[in-house]
Design an enzyme around this catalytic site. Structure first.
Site, PDB file in Angstrom:
ATOM      1  N   HIS A  20       0.865  -1.186   0.000  1.00  0.00           N
ATOM      2  CA  HIS A  20       0.000   0.000   0.000  1.00  0.00           C
ATOM      3  C   HIS A  20       0.899   1.232   0.000  1.00  0.00           C
ATOM      4  CE1 HIS A  20      -3.717  -2.305   0.837  1.00  0.00           C
ATOM      5  NE2 HIS A  20      -2.880  -3.135   1.431  1.00  0.00           N
ATOM      6  N   LEU A  21       0.922   1.947  -1.127  1.00  0.00           N
ATOM      7  CA  LEU A  21       1.779   3.139  -1.224  1.00  0.00           C
ATOM      8  C   LEU A  21       1.020   4.412  -0.863  1.00  0.00           C
ATOM      9  CD1 LEU A  21       3.877   2.266  -4.417  1.00  0.00           C
ATOM     10  CD2 LEU A  21       4.498   1.956  -2.007  1.00  0.00           C
ATOM     11  N   ARG A  22      -0.307   4.306  -0.711  1.00  0.00           N
ATOM     12  CA  ARG A  22      -1.165   5.366  -0.136  1.00  0.00           C
ATOM     13  C   ARG A  22      -1.334   6.614  -0.986  1.00  0.00           C
ATOM     14  NH1 ARG A  22      -3.439   1.751   3.054  1.00  0.00           N
ATOM     15  NH2 ARG A  22      -2.333   1.274   4.977  1.00  0.00           N
ATOM     16  N   ASP A 110      -8.764  -5.571  -2.483  1.00  0.00           N
ATOM     17  CA  ASP A 110      -8.030  -5.556  -1.215  1.00  0.00           C
ATOM     18  C   ASP A 110      -8.501  -4.438  -0.293  1.00  0.00           C
ATOM     19  OD1 ASP A 110      -6.083  -6.739   0.479  1.00  0.00           O
ATOM     20  OD2 ASP A 110      -4.899  -4.919   0.223  1.00  0.00           O
ATOM     21  N   ASP A 266       2.286  -7.023   2.325  1.00  0.00           N
ATOM     22  CA  ASP A 266       1.096  -6.243   2.689  1.00  0.00           C
ATOM     23  C   ASP A 266       1.508  -4.994   3.474  1.00  0.00           C
ATOM     24  OD1 ASP A 266      -1.510  -5.388   2.940  1.00  0.00           O
ATOM     25  OD2 ASP A 266      -2.079  -6.889   4.430  1.00  0.00           O
ATOM     26  N   HIS A 270       0.540   3.467   8.408  1.00  0.00           N
ATOM     27  CA  HIS A 270      -0.427   4.420   8.969  1.00  0.00           C
ATOM     28  C   HIS A 270       0.350   5.424   9.803  1.00  0.00           C
ATOM     29  CE1 HIS A 270      -3.941   2.147   7.692  1.00  0.00           C
ATOM     30  NE2 HIS A 270      -3.365   1.042   8.143  1.00  0.00           N
TER      31      HIS A 270
END
Ligand code: NCD
Ligand code: ZN
Ligand code: ZN
Ligand code: ZN
Length: 386
Positions: A20-22, A110, A266, A270
């Site tokens: 997850h590169l956001r 996902d 994964d 955060h």
């Protein structure tokens, strides 16, 4: 400038098919620049990024945005997935053919999971006709409800709502049947439960195009981590949750016998503020790119549970073959995607050295070996350590 490779292992650059590169939308958690720098530090030269951004990566324009931003700011190759449904809302399918034409390497749900069987069936029919992998998060939201950790003895002891392993395995069972019916290539994300491993083994025994990945945390930890402190630490909170020793052993066995094709991190950064919230309301997710290989080298190779070359395959040739990516081996004429790993020097996992913006990992303070000292992506040095 000479580089001393005495005592180092020269390996193909690693591939991580689940990060997850956001970006766009959650740049406080991570950006393509910081996430790919973390990847390079971890020895990765290719990562596949998830579409649960804001906006969700559900259009050809947004697939293009990932490629363009990576070309400007990236330290590794980034291959984007497109969302199965618009906005990941589970209401309307995306234009899957257009996503593929723009360079999506698969479609995925996902983070949420497509709950509607008819919608998943239609997505698989289309994906099968396009030869595009369907990458599934596998979570029955009705069974998972508002759970925040594995449902079991520890959740009962702590009085916390649990997510049963069943919430994962029933969806995998459904999607295996849909994959058989439609002929789609089904790729199971972050497998965590013993039943799920058995289901994938069964699907493979039937000759179905079903593949799977497992994370370092599901291979190394059990639900007991959440009981270590009085106030539960949200840095131990991830989805799917860390489960029992039996589940952990099943995942490890699945990795060893070929049921599970690859390791994927994964990587789910955060902010510290978000992870300081109470356990039940903090977001799920661990960062993993910078420590995945050293963790598994130290815990599985050094302890004799897996051979080094077998572990390396799970980071290189296997993900490359499953997703038909022209990487993962050192060969004449192939691109120079390499990582050079020091198998001897032991270092502690410290956030000060992180390239990721995230600090959310249960492995802080752990002493591990097998760190990359040099990473080369497409002939360009993308990380230089010591
Ligand atoms: C992921 C995230 O934060 O985007 N969190 C997680 O705990 N794994 C979502 C996901 O991978 O399902
Ligand atoms: Zn997921
Ligand atoms: Zn279980
Ligand atoms: Zn994920």
């Amino acid at each position: 400038e000479a580089i001393d490779l005495q005592g180092k292992a020269i390996l193909p650059g690693f591939l991580d098919m689940h990060v997850h590169l956001r970006q766009p939308g959650f740049e406080a958690k991570e950006t393509i620049e910081t996430g790919t720098a973390a990847a390079a530090r971890g020895g990765f030269t290719t990562v596949a990024c998830m579409p649960n951004t804001r906006p969700v990566i559900d259009s050809p324009e947004l697939i293009g945005y990932i490629y363009e931003t990576t070309a400007k700011e990236g330290s590794c190759t980034v291959l984007p997935y497109g969302a199965i449904t618009k906005g990941e809302l589970g209401e309307e399918l995306t234009d899957i053919a257009a996503l593929k034409a723009a360079g999506a390497i698969g479609i995925t749900d996902d983070g949420v999971g497509v709950q509607s069987s008819s919608m998943m069936r239609e997505a698989m029919r289309i994906a099968a006709s396009l030869d595009l992998p369907v990458v599934i998060h596998s979570e029955d939201e009705d069974l998972a409800k508002d759970g925040c950790m594995n449902e079991g003895v520890v959740s009962k002891r702590l009085g916390l709502p649990g997510i049963p392993g069943l919430a994962e395995s029933v969806m995998i069972a459904r999607d295996i049947l849909l994959a058989e019916e439609t002929g789609a290539h089904l790729h199971v994300c972050h497998i965590s439960d013993a039943w799920s491993v058995d289901l994938v083994r069964y699907a493979k025994s039937r000759g179905l195009k079903v593949t799977a990945e497992v994370t370092p945390h599901h291979l190394l930890l059990t639900e007991e981590i959440i009981d270590r402190t009085d106030a539960q630490d949200a840095n131990m909170k991830v989805n799917p949750p860390i489960r029992t020793e039996k589940d952990r052993q099943a995942c490890l066995r699945g990795l060893l016998d070929g049921t599970i094709d690859m390791v994927a991190t994964d990587h789910a950064p955060h902010t510290e503020e978000e992870k300081k919230r109470p356990f039940q309301t903090a977001p799920f997710g661990f960062v993993g790119l910078e420590i995945a290989f050293p963790l598994l080298y130290t815990e599985l190779v050094e302890t004799g549970q897996i051979a080094l070359h077998e572990l390396v395959k799970k980071f290189t040739i296997n993900p490359a073959n499953v997703f038909k990516i022209d990487r993962g081996v050192i060969a004449v004429g192939n691109v120079a995607d390499l990582t050079i790993v020091d198998l001897e020097a032991e270092r502690t996992v410290t956030v000060e050295e992180f390239k990721t913006k995230g600090r959310n990992t249960p492995f802080l303070g752990k002493k591990i070996k097998g760190w990359s000292v040099l990473t080369i992506n497409q002939g360009r040095i993308t990380y230089r350590g010591n």
